[in-house]
Scaffold this motif. Structure first.
Motif, mmCIF file in Angstrom:
data_model
loop_
_atom_site.group_PDB
_atom_site.id
_atom_site.type_symbol
_atom_site.label_atom_id
_atom_site.label_comp_id
_atom_site.label_asym_id
_atom_site.label_seq_id
_atom_site.Cartn_x
_atom_site.Cartn_y
_atom_site.Cartn_z
ATOM 1 N N SER A 69 16.217 -23.416 3.551
ATOM 2 C CA SER A 69 15.082 -23.802 2.713
ATOM 3 C C SER A 69 13.942 -24.290 3.601
ATOM 4 C CB SER A 69 15.489 -24.908 1.736
ATOM 5 O OG SER A 69 15.619 -26.142 2.421
ATOM 6 N N PRO A 70 12.737 -24.243 3.081
ATOM 7 C CA PRO A 70 11.594 -24.749 3.856
ATOM 8 C C PRO A 70 11.743 -26.232 4.216
ATOM 9 C CG PRO A 70 10.822 -23.438 2.017
ATOM 10 C CD PRO A 70 12.300 -23.592 1.851
ATOM 11 N N TRP A 71 12.420 -27.013 3.372
ATOM 12 C CA TRP A 71 12.613 -28.436 3.653
ATOM 13 C C TRP A 71 13.504 -28.643 4.865
ATOM 14 C CZ3 TRP A 71 9.349 -31.703 1.826
ATOM 15 C CH2 TRP A 71 8.725 -31.455 0.596
ATOM 16 N N ALA A 74 11.495 -27.719 7.927
ATOM 17 C CA ALA A 74 10.547 -28.797 8.224
ATOM 18 C C ALA A 74 11.266 -29.990 8.843
ATOM 19 C CB ALA A 74 9.810 -29.215 6.955
ATOM 20 N N HIS A 124 16.206 -18.603 12.422
ATOM 21 C CA HIS A 124 15.236 -18.082 11.461
ATOM 22 C C HIS A 124 15.191 -16.560 11.522
ATOM 23 C CE1 HIS A 124 11.307 -17.300 9.591
ATOM 24 N NE2 HIS A 124 11.578 -18.387 8.894
ATOM 25 N N LEU A 131 11.566 -13.407 5.773
ATOM 26 C CA LEU A 131 10.445 -14.279 6.118
ATOM 27 C C LEU A 131 9.816 -13.893 7.449
ATOM 28 C CD1 LEU A 131 11.738 -17.793 5.071
ATOM 29 C CD2 LEU A 131 10.130 -16.322 3.885
#
Length: 166
Positions: A69-71, A74, A124, A131
């Motif tokens: 997830s982006p969280w 981050a 990633h 993505l």
């Protein structure tokens, strides 16, 4: 494999394995280092080979989870930036009260942040290929034409879909 080479590979594998075990509780890529150490140890001691596959599966799952997830991405980036900033603060001696100030500690923190960023980029690319693709190459779905006989596809089987990049 020669005796000396086996000893060197086993020693490096043992060091990586112990470092990975320590990094399971400290900030760093612990499970991936455990895997790397175990792979090298298995080359030196073939009876350890049976342990490689389960550890590899857990390490790859952890790598996939780290970019799920982006969280999480981050959070990993913030942790890496925190390690980098800590390394610079400790290395430059900006807080003289720290008992382990100096470039030895600072460089180890900076190297840890670099390893974290490299593994984050690898995770990633390996686990989120959608993505990593350019934004203008969004997949386009096109239904496949019906058979020439005019027979409909049975209700239990949905019509196949072909995905192509534009």
């Amino acid at each position: 494999m020669g005796h000396v080479k086996r000893v060197v590979v086993g020693t490096v594998g043992g060091i990586l394995l112990l470092t990975g075990i320590a990094l399971l509780v400290l900030p760093g890529p612990g499970l991936l280092l455990v895997l790397a150490g175990l792979v090298l140890l298995a080359k030196a001691v073939p009876s350890l080979q049976r342990h490689v596959a389960p550890v590899r599966a857990r390490a790859m799952k952890a790598a996939a989870d780290s970019v799920a997830s982006p969280w999480r991405i981050a959070g990993s980036v913030l942790a890496g930036l925190g390690l980098l900033a800590s390394g610079l603060v400790v290395g430059l001696g900006l807080i003289p009260q720290l008992p382990v100030s100096g470039w030895t500690t600072g460089v180890s923190l900076i190297v840890s942040s670099a390893i974290l960023f490299v593994l984050l980029v690898w995770s990633h690319r390996a686990h989120r290929p959608a993505l990593a693709a350019p934004a203008n190459a969004a997949p386009v779905t096109t239904p496949v034409a019906e058979p020439a006989s005019g027979a409909a596809t049975p209700a239990a089987e949905p019509a196949p879909v072909v995905e192509r990049s534009v």
